[in-house]
Motif scaffolding. Structure first.
Motif, PDB file in Angstrom:
ATOM      1  N   GLU A  48      21.540  22.290  -0.498  1.00 10.95           N
ATOM      2  CA  GLU A  48      22.068  23.373  -1.333  1.00 10.95           C
ATOM      3  C   GLU A  48      23.563  23.188  -1.582  1.00 10.95           C
ATOM      4  OE1 GLU A  48      21.984  28.212  -1.684  1.00 10.95           O
ATOM      5  OE2 GLU A  48      21.981  27.324   0.313  1.00 10.95           O
ATOM      6  N   ARG A  53      19.057  21.975  -5.438  1.00 11.92           N
ATOM      7  CA  ARG A  53      18.295  23.190  -5.148  1.00 11.92           C
ATOM      8  C   ARG A  53      16.827  22.920  -4.848  1.00 11.92           C
ATOM      9  NH1 ARG A  53      20.032  27.425  -9.367  1.00 11.92           N
ATOM     10  NH2 ARG A  53      22.100  27.166  -8.562  1.00 11.92           N
ATOM     11  N   THR A  57      15.049  23.880  -1.365  1.00 13.14           N
ATOM     12  CA  THR A  57      13.886  24.769  -1.311  1.00 13.14           C
ATOM     13  C   THR A  57      12.741  24.111  -0.560  1.00 13.14           C
ATOM     14  OG1 THR A  57      14.565  25.710  -3.429  1.00 13.14           O
ATOM     15  CG2 THR A  57      12.308  26.148  -2.711  1.00 13.14           C
ATOM     16  N   GLU A  67      12.369  33.733   3.971  1.00  9.64           N
ATOM     17  CA  GLU A  67      13.408  34.498   3.260  1.00  9.64           C
ATOM     18  C   GLU A  67      14.341  33.554   2.508  1.00  9.64           C
ATOM     19  OE1 GLU A  67      13.641  37.686   2.641  1.00  9.64           O
ATOM     20  OE2 GLU A  67      11.883  38.143   3.850  1.00  9.64           O
ATOM     21  N   ARG A  68      14.753  32.483   3.158  1.00  9.62           N
ATOM     22  CA  ARG A  68      15.629  31.507   2.496  1.00  9.62           C
ATOM     23  C   ARG A  68      14.893  30.841   1.334  1.00  9.62           C
ATOM     24  NH1 ARG A  68      20.067  28.655   2.385  1.00  9.62           N
ATOM     25  NH2 ARG A  68      20.037  26.407   2.103  1.00  9.62           N
ATOM     26  N   GLN A  71      14.936  33.204  -1.568  1.00 11.53           N
ATOM     27  CA  GLN A  71      16.275  33.245  -2.182  1.00 11.53           C
ATOM     28  C   GLN A  71      16.524  32.007  -3.031  1.00 11.53           C
ATOM     29  OE1 GLN A  71      18.773  33.607   1.244  1.00 11.53           O
ATOM     30  NE2 GLN A  71      18.556  35.823   1.373  1.00 11.53           N
ATOM     31  N   GLU A  74      14.431  32.096  -6.235  1.00  4.94           N
ATOM     32  CA  GLU A  74      15.033  33.009  -7.212  1.00  4.94           C
ATOM     33  C   GLU A  74      16.263  32.385  -7.864  1.00  4.94           C
ATOM     34  OE1 GLU A  74      15.650  36.760  -5.238  1.00  4.94           O
ATOM     35  OE2 GLU A  74      13.649  37.454  -5.809  1.00  4.94           O
ATOM     36  N   ALA A  75      17.057  31.670  -7.085  1.00  2.00           N
ATOM     37  CA  ALA A  75      18.244  31.015  -7.642  1.00  2.00           C
ATOM     38  C   ALA A  75      17.857  29.902  -8.620  1.00  2.00           C
ATOM     39  CB  ALA A  75      19.115  30.456  -6.517  1.00  2.00           C
ATOM     40  N   ARG A 104      10.304  41.525  -3.651  1.00  5.99           N
ATOM     41  CA  ARG A 104      11.299  40.875  -4.507  1.00  5.99           C
ATOM     42  C   ARG A 104      10.807  40.928  -5.950  1.00  5.99           C
ATOM     43  NH1 ARG A 104      14.440  38.109  -0.640  1.00  5.99           N
ATOM     44  NH2 ARG A 104      15.679  37.103  -2.244  1.00  5.99           N
ATOM     45  N   PRO A 143      16.023  43.127  -3.453  1.00 11.89           N
ATOM     46  CA  PRO A 143      16.841  41.928  -3.361  1.00 11.89           C
ATOM     47  C   PRO A 143      16.771  41.120  -4.648  1.00 11.89           C
ATOM     48  CG  PRO A 143      14.852  41.672  -2.051  1.00 11.89           C
ATOM     49  CD  PRO A 143      14.862  43.075  -2.590  1.00 11.89           C
ATOM     50  N   GLY A 144      17.844  40.423  -4.929  1.00 14.32           N
ATOM     51  CA  GLY A 144      17.838  39.543  -6.087  1.00 14.32           C
ATOM     52  C   GLY A 144      19.151  39.588  -6.856  1.00 14.32           C
ATOM     53  N   ASP A 145      19.338  38.624  -7.716  1.00 15.91           N
ATOM     54  CA  ASP A 145      20.505  38.498  -8.560  1.00 15.91           C
ATOM     55  C   ASP A 145      20.500  39.610  -9.610  1.00 15.91           C
ATOM     56  OD1 ASP A 145      21.234  37.063 -11.439  1.00 15.91           O
ATOM     57  OD2 ASP A 145      22.685  36.650  -9.843  1.00 15.91           O
TER      58      ASP A 145
END
Length: 182
Positions: A48, A53, A57, A67-68, A71, A74-75, A104, A143-145
Motif C-alpha cells: 500500500e 493497492r 488487498t 476490515e483492512r 478498506q 473501497e479505496a 459498509r 464507514p467509507g470515503d
C-alpha cells in the motif's frame, strides 16, 4: 537466474520462480506457520505504501484481516470501476464475512453492481437494501470515503432500475431511473 524471474527491463524487480516460491512457502508453513498472518499484514502495508493497492488487498485477504481488506477494496473501487474489473471485486468481497460487507454501504452497493454485471441477480436486492439501511443511519455509523458515500443513493437507484428492467417491470424501471437521474 535459476530461482528468480525478472519483472522489468532494468532488472530492478524480481520474483521467485513459482516452484521455488512453493518450496519456500511450504517451509514457512512447517517452521513458522503462526507468523504467516503477520507477514501478510506487513506485506499488505508495504504494498500500500508503494502504491500497489491490488497486491496490498491480496495480502490483507490472505492474512485474514477482513476490515483492512474491506478498506482497501473501497479505496480501489474507482480504479476497479474504470477498468471494469467486476470479477476482481467479487473475488475480494465474496470471502469477506457478510456482516463486514453489510455495514459498509459503499462496498454493499458496488458488490451489488458487480453481481448485476455478471448476470447474477441473487443477492442484489439484499445488498441494495443493506446499503440503503446504512445510508439512512438507522444502524449506526457508515464507514467509507465521503465522495464514494455521496454516490451511493444514485447507485442504489440505478441498480434498482437495472434490476426492474431485467424483471420486465417498466414502471419501476422508469421510477428508479428517474430517481437515479435526480
Amino acid at each position: 537466474n535459476l530461482f528468480v524471474v525478472p519483472l522489468d527491463d532494468r532488472r530492478q524487480w524480481y520474483r521467485y520462480h513459482r516452484l521455488f516460491a512453493d518450496v519456500l512457502r511450504a517451509h514457512l508453513e512447517d517452521e513458522q506457520g503462526s507468523e504467516i498472518p503477520e507477514l501478510h499484514a506487513r506485506a499488505s502495508e508495504w504494498y500500500e505504501q508503494h502504491g500497489e493497492r491490488f497486491e496490498a488487498t491480496r495480502h490483507a485477504l490472505a492474512g485474514g484481516d477482513v476490515e483492512r481488506t474491506a478498506q482497501l477494496v473501497e479505496a480501489a473501487l474507482p480504479e476497479l470501476r474504470r477498468a471494469r474489473l467486476e470479477m476482481q471485486l467479487r473475488a475480494w468481497v465474496e470471502p469477506l464475512p457478510d456482516e463486514v460487507v453489510r455495514r459498509r454501504p459503499v462496498l454493499s452497493v458496488c458488490f451489488a453492481g458487480a453481481l448485476l454485471a455478471s448476470g447474477e441477480l441473487a443477492g442484489v436486492e439484499d445488498r441494495l437494501d443493506d446499503a440503503e439501511r446504512r445510508m439512512d443511519g438507522s444502524q449506526g455509523s457508515t464507514p467509507g470515503d465521503e465522495g464514494e458515500l455521496r454516490r451511493v443513493p444514485g447507485q442504489i437507484a440505478m441498480y434498482r432500475a437495472a434490476l426492474a428492467q431485467v424483471r420486465g417491470d417498466v414502471p419501476a424501471t422508469v421510477e428508479h431511473a428517474q430517481r437515479a437521474f435526480e
